[in-house]
Design a protein around this motif. Sequence first.
Motif, PDB file in Angstrom:
ATOM      1  N   ASP A   5     -60.145 -81.920 -70.579  1.00 47.82           N
ATOM      2  CA  ASP A   5     -59.018 -81.265 -71.239  1.00 47.82           C
ATOM      3  C   ASP A   5     -59.546 -80.472 -72.425  1.00 47.82           C
ATOM      4  O   ASP A   5     -60.490 -80.916 -73.090  1.00 47.82           O
ATOM      5  N   ASP A   6     -58.955 -79.305 -72.673  1.00 46.66           N
ATOM      6  CA  ASP A   6     -59.441 -78.492 -73.797  1.00 46.66           C
ATOM      7  C   ASP A   6     -58.817 -78.929 -75.128  1.00 46.66           C
ATOM      8  O   ASP A   6     -59.259 -78.486 -76.183  1.00 46.66           O
TER       9      ASP A   6
ATOM     10  N   ASP B 167     -57.222 -81.354 -66.520  1.00 43.53           N
ATOM     11  CA  ASP B 167     -56.201 -80.481 -67.096  1.00 43.53           C
ATOM     12  C   ASP B 167     -56.146 -79.202 -66.259  1.00 43.53           C
ATOM     13  O   ASP B 167     -57.174 -78.752 -65.743  1.00 43.53           O
TER      14      ASP B 167
ATOM     15  N   VAL C 204     -54.500 -76.065 -67.315  1.00 40.70           N
ATOM     16  CA  VAL C 204     -54.636 -74.860 -68.138  1.00 40.70           C
ATOM     17  C   VAL C 204     -55.747 -75.038 -69.168  1.00 40.70           C
ATOM     18  O   VAL C 204     -55.634 -75.842 -70.092  1.00 40.70           O
ATOM     19  N   MET C 205     -56.832 -74.302 -68.946  1.00 41.20           N
ATOM     20  CA  MET C 205     -57.956 -74.345 -69.886  1.00 41.20           C
ATOM     21  C   MET C 205     -58.533 -72.938 -69.980  1.00 41.20           C
ATOM     22  O   MET C 205     -58.499 -72.190 -68.996  1.00 41.20           O
TER      23      MET C 205
ATOM     24  N   LYS D 160     -48.159 -85.287 -68.195  1.00 43.96           N
ATOM     25  CA  LYS D 160     -48.655 -85.716 -69.502  1.00 43.96           C
ATOM     26  C   LYS D 160     -47.650 -86.619 -70.203  1.00 43.96           C
ATOM     27  O   LYS D 160     -48.003 -87.413 -71.052  1.00 43.96           O
TER      28      LYS D 160
HETATM   29 MG    MG Z   1     -55.113 -77.320 -71.503  1.00 47.71          MG
END
Ligand code: MG
Length: 313
Positions: free
Chosen positions: A22-23, A65, A67-68, A117
């Motif tokens: 995860d970012d 995740d 969206v990164m 999440k």
């Molecule tokens: Mg993300």
Amino acid sequence: MTRVDDPMFGAQHARARLLVVDDQPLNIRLLHQVFQADHQVFVATSGEDALAFCGAQLPDLILLDVVMPGLDGYAVCRRLKLDPRTCEIPVVFVTSQVDSTEEEVGLAAGAVDFIAKSASANVMRARVNTLITLKRQTDLLRSLAQLDGLTGLANRRHFDTKLDAEWRRGIRSGSPLALILIDIDYFKNFNDCYGHPAGDACLQQVAKCLQGGFTRSPDLVARYGGEEFVCVLPDTPLAGADAKAQSLETAIRALGIPHEKSEVPGGIVTISLGVAVAIPTTRGNHADLIVGADRSLYLAKNAGRAQVKTLQI
Ligand SMILES: [Mg+2]
């Protein structure tokens, strides 16, 4: 090597290796808190880091995740599924809002599940633990399908796959591939004299000793059938394969298993070994190597058994 009596068998509840990708440091911290009591948690803060991690060590499951920046979760998942070394690792997407389009894309990329999440810690743990149990059962079945039940060595099917793969690898690398075919001398007489349970015990002892003779990870020792064994030695020239075969012959002799009906002088169990070495080519076939090792083995038997004969193809 996994055996039925291996501790792996009872390891359904041992700590698994989870990779959390995860970012956002906050998300990583949350997932770490959820899973750290039950599992070993590793973290990566980008898709690139995640792939680098998997290149070095294999996790049991990945929480990814979507969206990164850089490589997003879908791209990472697709790459993992394309690589034979990582394609079996279950990937679970962790997303802020699960909608059906997103779910479709994720499943098409090879994910096994989605977790929101917003899900509770207990729901996350329950889903992850189920997937880990399934992964372990699959791994166990796959390894059992490659093993010979009596000796715990690789079985014939695993050997065939390995030899084919090493032949193709040898074509690319141009390095020699060696095969050692092994036969226990006068084994029929052994069974007739001592009975089949003693014969099985002898096969197990010989198998264990042969396996003990190999420490390089690319080498494979397999049960070829009956009282025959076979060793695949990648990147091994004739001199190396000959030396290895000689040391195996000595090691089996040193076991000193009584065999009063052997026609080899000494009254103990001995083996005959046929070695063949080839530089794999596209014109040839890995069957050439088996034929060659078979011919060497025939010569070793004809010359009085309990010895090694070699052939460079
Ligand atoms: Mg993300």
